[in-house]
Design an enzyme around this catalytic site. Structure first.
Site, short mmCIF file in Angstrom:
data_model
loop_
_atom_site.label_atom_id
_atom_site.label_comp_id
_atom_site.label_asym_id
_atom_site.label_seq_id
_atom_site.Cartn_x
_atom_site.Cartn_y
_atom_site.Cartn_z
N LEU A 46 0.96 -1.40 0.17
CA LEU A 46 -0.09 -0.06 0.03
C LEU A 46 0.86 1.30 0.02
CD1 LEU A 46 -3.01 -0.50 2.54
CD2 LEU A 46 -3.15 -0.05 0.00
N ASP A 47 0.43 2.29 -0.72
CA ASP A 47 1.32 3.55 -0.59
C ASP A 47 1.32 4.12 0.85
OD1 ASP A 47 1.37 3.55 -3.41
OD2 ASP A 47 -0.45 4.80 -3.86
N PRO A 48 2.36 4.84 1.08
CA PRO A 48 2.34 5.40 2.45
C PRO A 48 1.13 5.99 3.04
CG PRO A 48 4.17 5.70 1.31
CD PRO A 48 3.55 5.15 0.33
N ALA A 50 -1.91 5.76 2.23
CA ALA A 50 -3.02 4.95 1.93
C ALA A 50 -3.25 4.04 3.52
CB ALA A 50 -3.03 3.78 0.97
N ARG A 181 -3.25 5.71 -8.12
CA ARG A 181 -2.61 6.93 -8.54
C ARG A 181 -2.56 7.15 -10.02
NH1 ARG A 181 2.93 6.90 -6.39
NH2 ARG A 181 2.84 4.81 -6.21
#
Length: 312
Positions: A46-48, A50, A181
């Protein structure tokens, strides 16, 4: 002499509701420390910024991580129109602006082109390797990163809300390797403007959902109560999409010792054909003995061979 691992040998999956203040690796390390676990890994980065579902594997479950990452995923995100960032989310620096704000009708029309198999270029700030280096490391050093387009699967992309003209809310159902994104960036371009994600939450990964997720705060309390293993889902939890083959104890023992199991006997023909059809192109199946997972196996002609033995 091999160095002994520190921690308790736990086996299974814990579903973390990741906070948006750390990376997936940091979250996994925190959970491993809290659980005092010998070995851990995570499925589906997961993106930071998120939040949401981050499946964390312990012990033998780490052998099944790729199957968790391959699972169907659902997301919810909020997008801001009019500003593009270098990371395609709120963590980055603004690199372009636009006064254009699309109508709901323009968004709905554009969404029709983001269905099924689509071509997508990953964000420059991503974990993809370029000549052995992570793309985000190169981007941070100021290097122009050219990432190749890849095909991803979008099963659903829905406009679910419009708080104001600058923002829109979406839900996405997709296959593996899809970047939210990039979806937001490309959708903004498709409606004649620029944009980036401000809020991102993952709702599910395969069988892992918010219904069986815990926050770090909840985990801390359960660990203090002395029974953290009650949170663990079975090692085979992400393998429900794989075909299964039932083995005798003798056959299971052969697999555990790295040996193949022949299905050439006449009584095995129906079982072999059913397995071959269900396994499809991947040819991977889950071997069970009395309902207990034994190994991930591959079909090799009329023989089942172990790919990953599960020592449970």
């Amino acid at each position: 002499m091999a160095r002994k691992r520190k921690g308790v040998p736990r086996h299974g999956w814990l579903v973390l509701d990741k906070p948006g203040t750390m990376t997936s690796t940091q979250a996994m390390a925190k959970v491993r420390w809290m659980m005092n676990a010998e070995k851990a890994g995570h499925g589906g980065t997961l993106d930071p910024i998120a939040t949401g579902i981050l499946p964390i594997a312990f012990g033998e479950a780490t052998k099944t991580v790729q199957y968790a990452m391959d699972g169907h995923k659902t997301y919810r995100f909020v997008m801001k129109f009019g500003e593009a960032t270098d990371t395609d989310d709120r963590a980055g620096q603004v690199i372009a602006t636009s006064d254009v704000r699309p109508t709901d009708e323009q968004i709905e029309t554009a969404l029709e082109t983001f269905q099924g198999l689509i071509s997508q270029v990953p964000p420059q700030y991503s974990a993809i390797k370029v000549d052995g280096e992570r793309a985000y490391d190169l981007a941070r050093e100021g290097e122009a990163v050219e990432l190749a387009a890849r095909t991803v699967r979008i099963d659903g992309f829905h406009l679910t809300g419009r708080p104001d003209t600058d923002h829109a809310e979406f839900e996405v159902e997709c296959g593996k390797g899809t970047y939210m994104r990039s979806l937001a960036r490309d959708l903004a371009l498709a409606v004649g403007t620029v944009g980036h994600i401000t809020v991102l939450r993952r709702l599910s990964v395969g069988p892992f959902t918010l219904a069986n997720a815990v926050t770090l705060e909840q985990l801390e309390k359960i660990v203090a109560e002395g029974d953290p293993d009650r949170l663990l889902m079975p090692v085979a939890a992400p393998l429900n999409r794989l075909p299964a083959i039932d083995l005798t104890p003798l056959e299971a023992d052969r697999l555990r010792h790295g040996q193949g199991v022949s299905l050439l006997r006449r009584t095995d023909q129906e079982r072999l054909e059913a397995l071959r059809g269900a396994a499809g192109e991947e040819g991977t199946a889950l071997a069970l003995c009395a309902g207990h997972p034994v190994a991930l196996v591959r079909l090799d002609g009329a023989e089942v061979r172990p790919a990953r033995v599960l020592n449970l």
